[in-house]
Design a protein around this motif. Sequence first.
Motif, short mmCIF file in Angstrom:
data_model
loop_
_atom_site.label_atom_id
_atom_site.label_comp_id
_atom_site.label_asym_id
_atom_site.label_seq_id
_atom_site.Cartn_x
_atom_site.Cartn_y
_atom_site.Cartn_z
N ASP A 9 0.84 -1.19 0.00
CA ASP A 9 0.00 0.00 0.00
C ASP A 9 0.88 1.24 0.00
O ASP A 9 2.12 1.16 0.06
N PHE A 10 0.26 2.42 -0.08
CA PHE A 10 1.01 3.65 -0.32
C PHE A 10 1.65 4.20 0.95
O PHE A 10 2.76 4.72 0.91
N ILE A 31 4.68 5.07 -7.99
CA ILE A 31 3.26 4.77 -7.81
C ILE A 31 2.86 3.77 -8.89
O ILE A 31 2.70 4.10 -10.05
N LYS A 50 -1.40 -1.06 -4.68
CA LYS A 50 -2.64 -1.00 -3.88
C LYS A 50 -3.20 -2.43 -3.83
O LYS A 50 -4.27 -2.73 -4.35
N GLU A 324 -13.58 5.91 -1.21
CA GLU A 324 -12.28 6.07 -1.86
C GLU A 324 -12.40 6.89 -3.14
O GLU A 324 -11.54 7.74 -3.43
N GLU A 348 -5.82 3.02 2.51
CA GLU A 348 -6.72 3.04 1.35
C GLU A 348 -6.99 4.47 0.91
O GLU A 348 -7.06 4.75 -0.29
N GLY A 351 -4.01 5.74 -0.99
CA GLY A 351 -4.02 5.21 -2.35
C GLY A 351 -4.97 5.97 -3.24
O GLY A 351 -4.66 6.28 -4.40
N LYS A 355 -3.93 8.37 -6.44
CA LYS A 355 -4.57 8.12 -7.73
C LYS A 355 -5.19 9.39 -8.28
O LYS A 355 -5.03 9.72 -9.47
#
Length: 409
Positions: A9-10, A31, A50, A324, A348, A351, A355
């Motif tokens: 995950d980020f 990314i 992700k 999200e 989350e 992420g 994005k």
Amino acid sequence: MRIGVIADDFTGASDIALTLAEAGMRVCQFIGVPKNAANSDLDAGVVALKSRTAPADDAIRDSLAACDWLLAQGAEQIVFKVCSTFDSTANGNIGPVLDSLSDRLGAEGVIVCPAFPENGRSVYQGHLFVQDKLLSESGMQDHPLTPMRDADLRRVLAAQSSKPVGHVGALTVMRGAAAIRATLPMEGYAIVDAIRDEDLFEIGKAAKGALLLCGGSGIALGLPANFDIAPVEPSWSAIEGPGAVLSGSCSRATRQQVEVYKEQAPHREITASEAVNGTVNAHELAGWAMVQAVPPLIYSSAKPDVVKAAQDTFGTDRAAVAIETLFADLSAELAAKGARRIVVAGGETSGAAVKGLRAQALEIGPRLAAGVPVLCLVHAHPIALALKSGNFGDQDFFADALAKMEQSA
């Protein structure tokens, strides 16, 4: 490139990127899997996926693609970075991804250690502790997506993997790297205890030459020294301008941070119902945020019973995707309207924000808190980011992070 990291995950990606940067490595966080080659002067590349809650087949595909790209950049060692609370489920993807990576690399006796004592994560007798509580009693048992109800990492991993899972105990680790190496199994994996940061440095020495490791960001503490790299403080050029705090984490720590920051700044709560039904929209929220004198807070951080009720009403996936998507659109709107400092809480949510910002690579700056660096998204108008794992940072993290973004280091 010496070390290649595959992060699920980020926030975890920026966490381990900071660990490597503070140890003196030249690091870039990517990314997703890049389409082009990395700069040849990088010591470490961190590919942020992700995949933590993704179906196993998808997580395997993306992780293998990241592994192949990192190997093509010359990476000599691969680290599969998972959460320091080993977030997964009985049918989670840590085991399947680890199996696929170890098969691709031909790696056996792989060290697995999510411990990071500085952040209150330790492994003892194969069990994961959060501060002084077993993982299964730490609040993680109520996680809306990856509830952790077993603290024995040997059982957790064995339930997901076809390979044997062994254990290297704390007394062995305290005898040092040679003792750790001598105790590693010939095949499969070894859950390795670590209750002090010193243990992680010895584990790092024991991992010299290993093709694959798995763990939290602490697993990287001792790795750069194997390449004769010395610690150095990452630099940072101040970024000023409008800011905002976006919080989707429902962890206890983040909920406290939300309550503290609500006393200092304008705030808007987003409920699952509003996100699913579309009664709030990113354009209106961003417009409201950008006219505030103090960087505002926009949050969907709720208590476990509220999250459970929303999941029961709308379905787990539908509620999560709606929130999200809103945060992704909101991040894009904030950037378009001139936001230059954005703090994000939750893996989350981070992420989604990344994005929305269409980020491809992030520069690593100094730490804002243990496990959380300040990041720079470079384009015509640089944006300072903080991607915070739910449980990280003290109660004043939001205000402190926004302030530090404006200070050169």
